[in-house]
Design a protein around this motif. Structure first.
Motif, PDB file in Angstrom:
ATOM      1  N   ARG A 140      -6.377   7.853   1.259  1.00 35.67           N
ATOM      2  CA  ARG A 140      -7.304   6.881   1.855  1.00 35.67           C
ATOM      3  C   ARG A 140      -8.728   7.156   1.387  1.00 35.67           C
ATOM      4  O   ARG A 140      -9.465   6.229   1.039  1.00 35.67           O
ATOM      5  N   LYS A 163      -9.661   0.225  13.295  1.00 28.38           N
ATOM      6  CA  LYS A 163      -9.784   1.440  12.495  1.00 28.38           C
ATOM      7  C   LYS A 163     -10.252   2.584  13.385  1.00 28.38           C
ATOM      8  O   LYS A 163     -11.141   2.428  14.218  1.00 28.38           O
ATOM      9  N   SER A 213      -9.026   6.041  -2.049  1.00 24.82           N
ATOM     10  CA  SER A 213      -8.569   4.656  -2.221  1.00 24.82           C
ATOM     11  C   SER A 213      -7.303   4.533  -3.062  1.00 24.82           C
ATOM     12  O   SER A 213      -6.938   3.432  -3.488  1.00 24.82           O
ATOM     13  N   SER A 252       0.257   5.771   4.347  1.00 29.64           N
ATOM     14  CA  SER A 252      -0.649   6.884   4.662  1.00 29.64           C
ATOM     15  C   SER A 252      -0.471   7.372   6.100  1.00 29.64           C
ATOM     16  O   SER A 252      -1.108   8.346   6.496  1.00 29.64           O
ATOM     17  N   TYR A 264     -11.677   5.772   5.569  1.00 30.45           N
ATOM     18  CA  TYR A 264     -10.870   6.587   6.478  1.00 30.45           C
ATOM     19  C   TYR A 264      -9.789   5.737   7.113  1.00 30.45           C
ATOM     20  O   TYR A 264      -9.775   4.523   6.951  1.00 30.45           O
ATOM     21  N   ARG A 290      -4.639  11.095   4.386  1.00 29.23           N
ATOM     22  CA  ARG A 290      -6.095  11.210   4.455  1.00 29.23           C
ATOM     23  C   ARG A 290      -6.698  11.276   3.053  1.00 29.23           C
ATOM     24  O   ARG A 290      -7.745  10.691   2.777  1.00 29.23           O
ATOM     25  N   LYS A 310       0.859  -1.183   0.000  1.00 28.70           N
ATOM     26  CA  LYS A 310       0.000   0.000   0.000  1.00 28.70           C
ATOM     27  C   LYS A 310       0.895   1.233   0.000  1.00 28.70           C
ATOM     28  O   LYS A 310       2.044   1.166   0.441  1.00 28.70           O
ATOM     29  N   ASP A 358      -4.406   4.792  -1.947  1.00 27.01           N
ATOM     30  CA  ASP A 358      -3.415   4.057  -1.148  1.00 27.01           C
ATOM     31  C   ASP A 358      -3.411   2.560  -1.449  1.00 27.01           C
ATOM     32  O   ASP A 358      -2.415   1.871  -1.236  1.00 27.01           O
ATOM     33  N   GLU A 359      -4.544   2.034  -1.970  1.00 25.72           N
ATOM     34  CA  GLU A 359      -4.651   0.604  -2.237  1.00 25.72           C
ATOM     35  C   GLU A 359      -4.100   0.198  -3.605  1.00 25.72           C
ATOM     36  O   GLU A 359      -3.890  -0.994  -3.871  1.00 25.72           O
ATOM     37  N   VAL A 361      -2.371   9.401  10.870  1.00 22.37           N
ATOM     38  CA  VAL A 361      -2.508   9.548   9.420  1.00 22.37           C
ATOM     39  C   VAL A 361      -2.036  10.934   8.988  1.00 22.37           C
ATOM     40  O   VAL A 361      -2.412  11.945   9.583  1.00 22.37           O
TER      41      VAL A 361
END
Length: 214
Positions: free
Chosen positions: A115, A100, A118, A76, A214, A112, A73, A120-121, A107
């Motif tokens: 995330r 979570k 998305s 973040s 988040y 932020r 990832k 970061d994925e 973060v």
């Protein structure tokens, strides 16, 4: 047909389906990595500028058959985030083994944003290309969270984990853990190319709204 705790993988998980699914994973992940490479470069620079350190966060996750692999990832959180995990446990907003915090102070600002969108994925496209993950499948949990799951909950390990799933398009972190598990088992029962395409299309809407991210 594989079975665990009374749940059998759908007959739809045929050789033909698995072949088409893997072909789709390879083509789309490779295409995504090429097309998104400029975005990756920009995000990498922003992460480093805000908090110098590793750009990519790597963590052991449980895949199909409880196989452990390294998931990627974009980082973040602050570099010292793992050291602060223990003292943050009391603020966990999820039930079950998942962890979570909506306004996690660890973060970063760019964290932020990536995330919520998305982004970061996206490095998990590499995991998909390597065969550890699929575009669609249950989201992989960290090994220390999987160890806390019951035998019933571990049925989600009957299939490859995915970049997106029913949980991803249904509110993500706003969904209770037991509901998350039921969504994963629902996917295993319904898995097919049609189901995968439906989830992929709905993922676009989910990313735009940012609900539960988040």
């Amino acid at each position: 047909m594989m079975e665990l705790e009374g749940l059998a993988i759908s007959p739809n998980e045929s050789r033909r389906y698995l072949f088409v699914k893997r072909l789709m994973d390879i083509v789309l992940s490779l295409f995504g990595l090429i097309v998104l490479s400029p975005l990756f470069a920009v995000v990498a620079c922003l992460i480093y500028m805000e908090d110098a350190g590793k750009i990519i966060f790597c963590q052991d996750r449980n895949g199909k058959g409880d196989h452990i692999f390294r998931m990627y990832k974009f980082r973040s959180m602050r570099e010292d985030a793992p050291l602060l995990r223990a003292e943050m446990e009391k603020f966990n907003e999820l039930d079950g083994p998942a962890f979570k915090i909506k306004n996690d102070p660890r973060v970063t600002r760019i964290g932020r944003f990536i995330r919520r969108t998305s982004i970061d994925e996206l490095p998990q496209l590499v995991n998909i290309l390597l065969g550890d993950m699929s575009l669609v499948g249950p989201r992989p949990l960290p090994t220390y969270e999987t160890k806390q799951c019951t035998a019933y909950q571990k049925q989600r390990l009957l299939v490859k984990p995915g970049l997106t799933c029913y949980w991803q398009i249904s509110g993500r972190s706003d969904v209770r853990f037991d509901e998350w598990i039921e969504m994963d088992l629902k996917y295993i029962r319904e898995m097919s190319i049609t189901t995968d395409l439906k989830i992929l299309l709905q993922t676009v809407k989910s990313v735009i709204t940012g609900r539960g991210a988040y």
